[in-house]
Structure formats: structure tokens, C-alpha cells
Scaffold this active site. Structure first.
Site, short mmCIF file in Angstrom:
data_model
loop_
_atom_site.label_atom_id
_atom_site.label_comp_id
_atom_site.label_asym_id
_atom_site.label_seq_id
_atom_site.Cartn_x
_atom_site.Cartn_y
_atom_site.Cartn_z
N LYS A 113 0.81 -1.13 0.14
CA LYS A 113 -0.09 -0.10 -0.18
C LYS A 113 0.72 1.32 0.15
O LYS A 113 0.37 2.28 -0.50
CB LYS A 113 -0.94 0.09 1.25
CG LYS A 113 -2.22 -1.06 1.09
CD LYS A 113 -3.28 -0.91 1.94
CE LYS A 113 -4.49 -1.68 1.62
NZ LYS A 113 -5.46 -1.66 2.68
N LYS A 215 -5.05 -12.05 -6.19
CA LYS A 215 -6.20 -12.22 -5.60
C LYS A 215 -7.24 -11.31 -5.98
O LYS A 215 -6.93 -10.15 -6.59
CB LYS A 215 -5.98 -12.03 -3.88
CG LYS A 215 -5.77 -10.69 -3.50
CD LYS A 215 -5.87 -10.21 -2.05
CE LYS A 215 -6.11 -9.05 -1.45
NZ LYS A 215 -6.67 -8.83 -0.17
N LYS A 218 -10.16 -5.11 -4.59
CA LYS A 218 -11.20 -3.93 -5.03
C LYS A 218 -10.05 -2.88 -5.41
O LYS A 218 -10.59 -1.98 -6.34
CB LYS A 218 -11.97 -3.21 -3.71
CG LYS A 218 -10.97 -2.84 -2.74
CD LYS A 218 -11.98 -2.25 -1.70
CE LYS A 218 -11.15 -2.29 -0.14
NZ LYS A 218 -12.04 -2.65 0.94
#
Ligand code: ADP
Ligand code: NA
Length: 350
Positions: A113, A215, A218
Site C-alpha cells: 500500500k 487475489k 477492490k
């Protein structure tokens, strides 16, 4: 030993997808009849990306609507949002002083992130797992049902619990508030349980429909990679039809899925939707072509998701009801949270 208690949560950022539903929500619903469960909308975690303030509130309501629409029952479980219960932040500070910077730097989710410019990432993003440990341990939860991506964070939660128990072992003993627990073949006493992740079954890691090595998420730029809970029937059917597969037929045994990640993923999704395992799905579909299987999968996904979508839409239009659920859940959560924090303040010397 500690009383068995389940805690889990999700962030109110973006739409829920099939991975969230199968890896988390659907399993949460299944647990609430047998166990004491606490399910949280972790809005303080969402602050790490500084969302628009009005959007944060509406996303919190939307995610709560999704929880309820998926079948979480506020009479059976405690359903609330994190920022209502101030003790989450209070315990997170104590844990910030227990955890080591090196532990946080090692978290793969932080590295993902934060990207390349890590110096410029927020301190909140780095300390995220410490707040997550506080979420879980504030309720002295013994089990956390999550997807495989949360495994590392749960290990850190255990490390924090263990270090807290060790650093304050004398104090915990003199206050007489230690709880006996088995660690390996030893029995030790501590204030916080060493929480176990519940990661198992075909849904622990749902992959992208476009790339079986990533995976479902979103944050994937391709909307075709995931099925969103709010997708309509046509969209769900189209996405499944377009899902990547290889040219071979469906194998009859699980071993035949090896080296075929996209095939493995679709079979796993079918198994999770029908509460079976991959072997059972292969017994029914082995030898058939993926085009035929995909039609059944689409029908199944639509049948299971569309009532949830409809109920979500209905609930979103009733914010007063949602807010009432969160208020009531927050009050019930606060009682347990304050009991824990009262002891923690004593332990650390406040
Ligand atoms: P995201 O990973 O999309 O950002 P969250 O971090 O809010 O979603 O995750 C909410 C819950 O959904 C967590 O328990 C997480 O482990 C689970 N989850 C997320 N993606 C998947 C996936 N692809 N497969 C299985 N579970 C998942
Ligand atoms: Na995640």
C-alpha cells in the site's frame, strides 16, 4: 482459559466483492448461531486513505447494510462501527508502545500500500496492524475469521499479545487478573489471549477472474477481475462468462487442478457458494467443458447474490435504521471494551 469469542471486520472503502463475501461475510454469518460474535465496520482504518468525510459516513452505512443484507443478525451478534468505541484508539496507543517498528516494516500489506515512497506514507498506515490488534484484543477475542491475506496481521496480533503478557507478567500476576492458557505443551498465564485466525476452506483466497495468480481485490483496475456485491445479474453473468480459463476440460479429481490457477479458482468459488469442497464439485462437473460449468456457476452466483443486493439497496434507503443498529451495537461493544481497558489501565499504571 479464555471464553471463546469471535471478532472480525472490514473497511468501509469501496464496494464489497465476491472475495470479501466468501472469504469473510458468508463465514461470519455461519458462525453467529453457535458462537459469541462481534462484527465491526472498521472506519478508523479507512482514515489511512483520508476519504472525503461525507463519503466515509455513507460508506460506513453501506458496509453495515451489506453486513445485514448478507445475514448478520444484530440480535445474535454485536454489529457496530469502530470509531464509536473510543477504547479502540486507547488500546492501540498502548500497543504502539509494545510493538516494534521493525515488526511493522515487515508487513507485506504496508509495503504494497505504501508503494515506493515509503517515507511519505502516513504513520497510520504503518501502525495499522497495531490498531487491528487492538480491535481484536479489546474484546479478548479467541478467533478471527478472515481471508488468507490477513494471516500476517493476525500473527502480529499474537506477537503483541504475547509481548504485552510478558512485559507486564508481574503486574498481571499481582493484580490477579491473569488467565491460564495453553501455549504449546506449557500452561502460561496472561491478560490477552493468543488469538487464532480461522482461515480454511475453498474461499480463503478467491483470485481475480482475469489472472489466477492475483487475489480478487477492490484495488484491481480491471472491473472484469471481480464480482461486486452490487453488480446486476447481467454483469455477474458476463463477468463469469469472460473469466479466464484454459482450453482443457474440467478434471475429475483435485490433483487435476494443479498448475491451473484459473480453473482451480472457479471450482473453489462454486464450492464456497454451495458449502461443499472442490472434490464434490469435480464429482459433478469432471469431464465437462468450462463453458457449460460457467453457465451453472453464473446461475448459482446470481441466485445467491441478488437477494443480498436487493436487501442492501433497501437498507441503504433507511439510514435511521442502520444508525440505530450501529448505536445499539456500539453500546454493547463499549461494555466489553471498557471492562478490558479498565484492567489495561491498571496494568500499565494509569
Ligand atoms: P480488500 O482486500 O478488498 O481491500 P478488506 O481488506 O476490507 O478488502 O477485507 C475484508 C475481508 O475480506 C478480510 O477478511 C479479507 O481477508 C477478506 N478478503 C479480501 N479479499 C479476499 C479474497 N480475494 N479472498 C478471500 N478473502 C478476501
Ligand atoms: Na485485505
Amino acid at each position: 482459559t479464555f471464553k471463546e469469542r469471535i471478532f472480525s471486520g472490514a473497511q468501509p472503502t469501496g464496494n464489497l466483492h465476491l472475495g470479501n463475501y466468501l472469504g469473510a461475510l458468508k463465514r461470519w454469518v455461519a458462525l453467529q448461531d453457535e458462537k459469541e460474535c462481534i462484527y465491526c465496520v472498521v472506519d478508523m482504518h479507512a482514515l489511512t486513505i483520508l476519504p472525503d468525510p461525507a463519503e466515509l459516513l455513507s460508506s460506513t452505512r453501506e458496509l453495515t447494510a451489506a453486513y445485514l443484507a448478507a445475514g448478520l443478525d444484530p440480535k445474535k451478534s454485536i454489529v457496530f462501527n469502530q470509531s464509536r468505541v473510543r477504547q479502540h484508539a486507547e488500546l492501540a496507543w498502548v500497543f504502539n508502545c509494545i510493538a516494534r517498528v521493525g515488526w511493522m516494516n515487515r508487513m507485506t500489506q504496508f509495503k504494497d500500500k505504501a508503494g515506493k515512497d515509503r517515507e511519505n506514507a502516513s504513520l497510520g498506515l504503518l501502525a495499522y496492524p497495531s490498531l487491528m490488534a487492538a480491535d481484536v484484543l479489546l474484546y479478548r477475542a479467541t478467533h478471527v475469521p478472515v481471508g488468507d491475506d490477513q494471516k500476517q496481521h493476525l500473527e502480529l496480533t499474537r506477537d503483541i499479545a504475547q509481548k504485552f503478557n510478558n512485559d507486564y507478567s508481574d503486574r498481571i500476576a499481582s493484580l490477579g487478573i491473569g488467565v491460564e492458557m495453553a501455549v504449546g505443551d506449557e500452561t502460561v498465564s496472561g491478560f490477552f489471549p493468543l488469538t487464532e485466525p480461522m482461515i480454511s476452506g475453498p474461499a480463503m483466497r478467491i483470485m481475480s477472474l482475469r489472472d489466477g495468480t492475483k487475489k480478487m481485490s477492490k484495488s484491481d483496475p480491471s472491473d472484469l477481475s471481480r464480482i461486486n456485491l452490487i453488480d446486476d445479474e447481467e454483469t455477474i453473468t458476463k463477468k463469469i462468462r469472460k473469466a479466464k480459463t484454459d482450453a482443457d476440460a474440467i478434471p475429475s479429481e483435485v490433483e487435476g487442478l494443479e498448475g491451473r490457477p484459473e480453473a482451480d479458482n472457479l471450482i473453489g468459488i462454486f464450492a464456497a457458494l454451495t458449502n461443499t469442497d472442490k472434490a464434490a464439485v469435480l464429482r459433478d462437473f469432471g469431464g465437462k467443458q468450462f463453458s457449460e460449468f460457467k453457465a451453472s456457476l453464473a446461475e448459482l452466483a446470481v441466485a445467491q447474490l441478488s437477494p443480498i443486493t436487493q436487501e442492501m439497496r433497501r437498507l441503504v434507503n433507511d439510514p435511521a435504521y442502520i444508525d440505530g443498529v450501529l448505536r445499539d451495537g456500539g453500546e454493547r461493544a463499549s461494555v466489553i471494551a471498557e471492562e478490558t481497558m479498565h484492567n489495561v489501565r491498571d496494568i500499565v499504571g494509569f
